[in-house]
Design an enzyme around this catalytic site. Structure first.
Site, PDB file in Angstrom:
ATOM      1  N   SER A   1       0.841  -1.273   0.109  1.00 38.40           N
ATOM      2  CA  SER A   1      -0.105   0.001   0.135  1.00 38.40           C
ATOM      3  C   SER A   1       0.911   1.404  -0.047  1.00 38.40           C
ATOM      4  O   SER A   1       1.935   1.290   0.612  1.00 38.40           O
ATOM      5  CB  SER A   1      -0.900   0.078   1.261  1.00 38.40           C
ATOM      6  OG  SER A   1      -1.598   1.156   1.417  1.00 38.40           O
TER       7      SER A   1
ATOM      8  N   TYR B   1      -2.531  -0.689  10.257  1.00 33.02           N
ATOM      9  CA  TYR B   1      -2.454  -1.105   8.883  1.00 33.02           C
ATOM     10  C   TYR B   1      -1.302  -0.448   8.024  1.00 33.02           C
ATOM     11  O   TYR B   1      -0.556  -1.216   7.476  1.00 33.02           O
ATOM     12  CB  TYR B   1      -3.891  -0.346   8.251  1.00 33.02           C
ATOM     13  CG  TYR B   1      -3.989  -0.587   6.876  1.00 33.02           C
ATOM     14  CD1 TYR B   1      -4.252  -1.832   6.109  1.00 33.02           C
ATOM     15  CD2 TYR B   1      -3.353   0.531   5.991  1.00 33.02           C
ATOM     16  CE1 TYR B   1      -4.428  -2.024   4.774  1.00 33.02           C
ATOM     17  CE2 TYR B   1      -3.678   0.207   4.362  1.00 33.02           C
ATOM     18  CZ  TYR B   1      -4.032  -0.944   4.246  1.00 33.02           C
ATOM     19  OH  TYR B   1      -4.100  -1.092   2.560  1.00 33.02           O
TER      20      TYR B   1
ATOM     21  N   ALA C   1       1.790  -0.024   9.562  1.00 31.61           N
ATOM     22  CA  ALA C   1       2.670  -0.520   9.910  1.00 31.61           C
ATOM     23  C   ALA C   1       2.705  -1.815   9.265  1.00 31.61           C
ATOM     24  O   ALA C   1       3.778  -2.627   8.733  1.00 31.61           O
ATOM     25  CB  ALA C   1       2.696  -0.788  11.426  1.00 31.61           C
ATOM     26  N   SER C   2       1.810  -2.696   9.244  1.00 34.35           N
ATOM     27  CA  SER C   2       1.704  -3.977   8.333  1.00 34.35           C
ATOM     28  C   SER C   2       2.200  -3.845   6.956  1.00 34.35           C
ATOM     29  O   SER C   2       3.152  -4.746   6.498  1.00 34.35           O
ATOM     30  CB  SER C   2       0.179  -4.519   8.597  1.00 34.35           C
ATOM     31  OG  SER C   2      -0.671  -3.933   7.475  1.00 34.35           O
ATOM     32  N   LYS C   3       1.739  -2.831   6.358  1.00 32.60           N
ATOM     33  CA  LYS C   3       2.207  -2.582   4.719  1.00 32.60           C
ATOM     34  C   LYS C   3       3.646  -2.046   4.793  1.00 32.60           C
ATOM     35  O   LYS C   3       4.334  -2.565   3.969  1.00 32.60           O
ATOM     36  CB  LYS C   3       1.289  -1.530   4.176  1.00 32.60           C
ATOM     37  CG  LYS C   3      -0.253  -2.009   4.039  1.00 32.60           C
ATOM     38  CD  LYS C   3      -0.434  -3.242   3.221  1.00 32.60           C
ATOM     39  CE  LYS C   3      -1.779  -3.753   2.893  1.00 32.60           C
ATOM     40  NZ  LYS C   3      -1.792  -4.920   2.177  1.00 32.60           N
TER      41      LYS C   3
END
Length: 324
Positions: free
Chosen positions: A185, A198, A200-202
C-alpha cells in the site's frame, strides 16, 4: 571504530551530494534502455500458472481477470471459497484454460502450505505468486485503542499472510524462474493518521520483500505494488467510518489490476497506482515537517478528541475487521 564513524560522518554527506548529480544521468540512461528492452520482451503468460490470494473481490478479482485475458492458468485463493466460484467462471470465459479454487486463510501457516501444495499438485508448476489478501481495521487514533490484540489479524494477514505463502512457494518459483507480486500500500511509504496498525503492516511487507529481493538475487523477480485508495469494499467502508479520508480520490480496481499485471510481466520492481502518488512520496523524504503539519490540518488533529468521541470510536473499534 568510533573514529571511523566520525570520519564517515564528515566525508559521506558532501560526497553523496557530489556523486548524485554525476551518477544520475548515466543511471537514467540505463533505466531507459532496460525499460525499452522490457517493452519489447514482455513476459508471455500463455498457459503459465498464477496463484492469487484474496481473489474473491476487489483488486484480487480484477487481477484474476487480467491474467485470464493473457491465457494464464489460475489458482484462486480466498477465505470465502464460495465467492470464488463466480470469479473462476468469469476467468474461464475471458480466456483462462484452467482455473482451480481453494478456500484458505493466509494468516494460518498450515493453510498457506496447503494452497501451495494443492496448486503444485494440480498444475505441476508455479510462475507468478500474487500476495494480495489483506484486511484493515476501523480507522481510529492509536491512543483510543484499549485492546491491541483486536488488531493482531491485520499483521497476521497483511504481513505474515504474505510471508507464509512466499516461503513455501520459493523452491517452485526458482524452478520456473518465476515472480512474486506483493500488493502492499502507499500507506506503507506515506502513512496516514488513524490507520497506524494498517500502515505498519504494509511498511513491514515492503521492507520484507525488498530484503528478499536482495537475498534471492536474479533467481526470482519481485514486484512490489503500492496502490493508493482503490475503489474496493474495504476502501468504501473506511470512507464511511472516517469522513476525513473522503478527500482522497478513489482509483479504479480494474485500472490498478491492469497496471500490476503489465508491470509484473515487464519485470518492474515497483508499481504505483494511481500514478500521481509517485509525486507525493518524495515530499515525505524532502519535507517531513511540512508533511506532518499538512496531515494534522487535513485530518483535524490539532485538538485531541473529547472522551466522548474516543468512547464512540472504541464502540466502532469493536466491529469486525474489513477485508479486501
Amino acid at each position: 571504530m568510533s573514529a571511523i564513524c566520525n570520519i564517515l560522518n564528515v566525508v559521506l554527506p558532501p560526497l553523496s551530494l557530489i556523486s548524485i548529480p554525476i551518477t544520475m544521468l548515466p543511471y537514467l540512461f540505463v533505466k531507459l534502455l532496460v525499460y525499452a528492452k522490457n517493452l519489447v520482451h514482455t513476459e508471455s503468460m500463455e498457459r503459465k500458472v498464477v496463484l492469487i490470494t484474496g481473489a474473491a473481490s476487489g483488486i484480487g478479482e480484477e487481477l484474476a481477470y487480467e491474467y485470464a485475458k493473457r491465457g494464464a492458468r489460475l489458482s484462486l485463493i480466498d477465505i470465502r471459497k464460495e465467492n470464488l466460484v463466480t470469479v473462476a467462471d468469469m476467468a474461464r470465459s475471458l480466456g483462462s484454460p484452467d482455473v482451480t479454487i481453494i478456500g484458505a486463510d493466509v494468516s494460518k501457516v498450515e493453510d498457506s502450505k496447503r494452497f501451495i501444495d494443492e496448486t503444485m499438485k494440480h498444475f505441476g508448476r508455479l510462475d507468478h505468486l500474487v500476495n494480495n489478501a489483506g484486511v484493515s481495521g476501523i480507522p481510529i487514533l492509536i491512543e483510543d485503542i484499549h485492546d491491541l490484540t483486536k488488531y493482531n489479524p491485520i499483521m497476521d494477514t497483511n504481513f505474515w499472510g504474505a510471508v507464509h505463502g512466499t516461503l513455501y512457494a520459493i523452491p517452485h518459483l526458482k524452478n520456473s524462474k518465476g515472480r512474486i507480486i506483493v500488493v502492499a500500500s502507499g500507506c506503507g511509504w506515506f502513512p496516514l493518521p488513524r490507520l497506524s496498525i494498517y500502515n505498519a503492516s504494509k511498511a513491514a511487507t515492503i521492507s520484507f520483500f525488498e530484503t528478499l529481493r536482495i537475498e534471492l538475487g536474479w533467481s526470482i523477480g519481485i514486484t512490489i505494488v503500492t496502490p493508493g485508495f482503490i475503489k474496493t469494499n474495504m476502501a468504501l467502508k473506511a470512507y464511511e467510518e472516517e469522513a476525513s479520508l473522503q478527500w482522497i480520490p478513489l482509483g479504479s480496481a480494474n485500472e490498478c489490476a491492469k497496471d500490476i499485471v503489465k508491470s509484473a510481466c515487464r519485470g518492474d520492481m515497483y508499481v504505483t497506482n494511481p500514478s500521481w502518488l509517485k509525486a507525493v512520496f518524495p515530499s515525505k523524504l524532502l519535507f517531513p515537517e511540512l508533511v506532518d503539519w499538512a496531515e494534522r490540518h487535513i485530518f483535524g488533529l490539532w485538538q485531541k478528541p473529547s472522551c466522548k468521541n474516543g468512547d464512540l470510536r472504541m464502540s466502532k473499534n469493536n466491529q469486525a475487521l474489513k477485508t479486501e
